[in-house]
Write a protein that holds these residues in place. Structure first.
Motif: not given
Length: 679
Positions: A534-559
């Protein structure tokens, strides 16, 4: 002979004999206060000693100098007041037969100037580090002398405090390995240029420390086996460094890790989680062990005793760093020694512990709420004085923990579960590719309740009459939650993240994921959909995606998300969804300008946490002695529940986990543990 014998074998370094090869490496759980040891910190370390650890290295990144900011809740080892703290810690650990050391370090450019004493960050060169964002000053010769002496005095204080040794950190791009690394060290004097020059300051620090602590005191270093960046130290460089320091006679062991801490990506590679296989960096430690004649320590996803024992038995390492495994189960050593391997609660690699610390919180385990709360929450459940009948509705993490703890207390426990399997939302989340190891939480809880003889009734949705028919003394409603899409027009046209992961909706071609939660659910589903074309766009009202996710997890998600072409759009709220032919039109509003824009897509997936499944709880309230009320202060203070409002009531009634409100796995398990431990 068993497959675990190598892990239980003692290790002698100089005059120190460590009772086994189980190691808790230096880390900062955030339990210190103003750089000082607290009772909470001592209880946390003592529990591991009581639980059979061989060596525990507390005080990860203990500060050596006045400019160090101790911003992750580290200890401050830079003045003599810490000696008494060390003595209290050492006494608590030694009384249970374990050895203890402290890890000391100067952060170099990894320091904040606006915390503690408001002094600049000092580094080999004026190279800014992205995570801490300070602009460091290049160290003069007088700075080098001062910091060298600070290290030596910090090591001496550890000896005076009765510790068994000191580990000096040359890892995670703190000051000493900043000198090593060509990525940071741009000096042109005797401390820069060639590798020999770049190693010079580290040698001077160790020479000064050894002079103060003497030859008999154990002194080691922690270093990377590969910085994993093109402009940094590669494996061959690290082997050469390890060989040089080992031959110097200044150190007694080397503790090997990988990567370094120059940015978010590098930090995530150092503190790797469930996105990696077990023991991913063992080869780096093994390569250095082949070149040096010193004991080699190693950590990084040695999450289970089988992997750790094999690493030692095959000669790759001498001590197995199982830090996160010991956070998940501090009694790992005792259980292993007693042959109770199946009772060990295995770390599943969520890295909830580290992600909390790097956000300035205390380290907690996603699945073991007793860790760090030893004052009020036991790791071993004591039997009750009288047997009661406990009915639990729901077999997700909250329900399984309620059943486990109640059964361990000696009560007769019945569990009703609507589905044909246990695990609840964990088993939904585990369907998202690399997060499958979450299911390990369910497997351990399920095995424990079965072992304890819980009457587990799967595929049975409980009604109020079913519960009343059991004549319970206590009822725990752990019915979880149902997906919440959020408040926007046209929500009935959208899917939930559960619909996607449970296979109720096949992915379309063009999909909008609206994440108004900020945790892992939205990005997990976005990645899941992108993997299926699928072609996916993820939208959030926060100033960044995964505002509740810490550094060790948001990095692999973003990668992964960027690697699969997922578009990430922050600052946008979903206003409405409407049908237009065979398409959907999603209206998005910028949270700051209030301007609106549209997306024409095939599917919209909305994530906004859960809403409680509390119908059964409300039906049972009139029949309960407490009318469902929870004494909050008693819960927080670890005391039994004693609310009595209804003389005609037949049982105590409580709700836990998402049946109370939408939170996370840790909260669900913690609810049940601190409530049920007193039944």
């Amino acid at each position: 002979m068993t497959q675990y014998d190598a892990l239980l074998k003692p290790l002698t370094i100089k005059r120190l004999t460590i009772r086994n090869r189980i190691l808790s490496t230096g880390h900062a759980p955030g339990y210190a206060r103003d750089g000082r040891v607290t009772d909470r910190y001592i209880r946390y370390q003592e529990e591991k000693a009581k639980g059979g650890v061989g060596l525990t290295q507390f005080g990860g990144a203990t500060a050596t100098s006045v400019e160090n900011s101790i911003d992750y809740g580290q200890l401050h080892g830079g003045d003599d007041s810490i000696i008494g703290d060390y003595r209290r810690m050492a006494e608590a650990i030694h009384r249970h037969g374990a050895a203890c050391m402290v890890q000391i370090r100067h952060g170099g450019r990894r320091e904040r100037w606006d915390i503690a004493n408001w002094l600049p960050a000092f580094a080999p060169s004026a190279a800014r580090e992205p995570v801490h964002r300070s602009f460091p000053i290049e160290m003069d010769e007088h700075d080098l002398r001062r910091v060298r002496d600070d290290y030596a005095r910090a090591a001496w204080r550890a000896k005076e405090g009765g510790l068994d040794g000191v580990e000096v950190s040359f890892a995670n791009q703190t000051l000493l390995d900043q000198f090593w690394s060509p990525d940071v060290n741009r000096r042109t004097d005797a401390y820069g240029g060639s590798l020999e020059n770049r190693m010079r300051f580290g040698f001077e620090v160790l020479e000064a420390a050894r002079k103060l602590v003497g030859d008999d005191f154990v002194l080691g270093i922690r270093m990377s086996g590969d910085e994993m960046i093109k402009q940094g130290l590669g494996p061959d460089d690290c082997i050469a460094i390890a060989r040089a320091y080992a031959k110097s006679g200044l150190i007694d062991f080397i503790n090997i890790m990988a990567a370094q801490g120059r940015d978010y990506r590098s930090n995530a590679l150092s503190y790797i989680g469930m996105d990696a296989p077990l023991a991913p960096y063992l080869h780096l430690a093994s390569a250095i062990k082949a070149e040096v004649d010193l004991p080699i320590f190693h950590a990084t996803r040695l999450a289970d005793v089988a992997t750790a024992a094999r690493a030692i038995a095959d000669g790759h390492i001498d001590m197995a760093g199982m830090t996160r495994a010991l956070i998940a189960d501090p009694h790992l050593g005792v259980k292993l020694r007693e042959g109770r391997v199946d009772d060990i609660r295995q770390c599943v690699g969520v890295v909830y512990c580290i992600d909390r610390v790097v956000h300035g919180k205390d380290a907690l385990c996603i699945q073991n709420p007793a860790t760090g709360r030893e004052r009020t929450i036991p790791h071993e459940i004591a039997p009750a004085s009288a047997r009661r009948r406990v009915v639990v509705i729901g077999a997700g993490p909250a329900g399984l923990e309620a059943a486990r703890v109640s059964a361990a207390r000696g009560h007769a426990v019945v569990v009703f579960e609507r589905e044909a399997r246990t695990g609840g939302q964990i088993m939904i989340a585990a369907r998202a590719g690399w997060r499958e190891s979450l299911s390990g939480i369910q497997r351990w809880l399920d095995s424990q309740v079965r072992k304890l003889g819980v009457d587990l009734r799967l595929g049975r949705e409980a009604k109020a009459a079913d519960v009343l028919a059991e004549a319970p003394d206590v009822v725990i409603v752990a019915t979880g939650g149902r997906p919440n899409k959020g408040a926007f027009a046209g929500a009935d046209l959208t899917l939930t993240t559960w619909d996607v992961l449970e296979g109720r909706a096949a992915p379309a071609e063009n999909i909008l994921v609206f994440d108004d939660n900020g945790a892992e659910q939205g990005p997990s589903v976005a990645e899941y959909l992108a993997e299926r074309g699928a072609q996916v766009e993820v939208v959030t009202p926060e100033r960044q995606l995964m505002a509740e996710v810490g550094m060790v997890n948001f990095a692999p998600f973003l990668r992964r998300l960027y690697g699969k072409g997922v578009i990430i759009s922050p600052d946008l709220a979903l206003v409405s969804v409407a049908r237009d032919g065979n398409k959907l039109v999603a209206v998005l509003r910028n949270e700051y300008t209030q301007d609106e824009e549209e997306r024409v897509v095939d599917q919209v997936v909305a994530e906004h946490g859960t809403l409680p499944n509390d119908d059964l709880y409300r039906a049972l309230k009139p029949h309960s002695v407490n009318l469902g009320e929870l004494d909050m202060r008693a819960l927080v203070e670890g005391r039994p529940q004693a609310v009595r409002h209804n003389p005609e009531g037949r049982f105590q009634l409580f709700r836990v986990g998402d049946a109370w409100t939408s939170r996370n796995i840790h909260a669900a398990i913690y609810d049940s543990l601190r409530l049920c431990k007193d039944f």
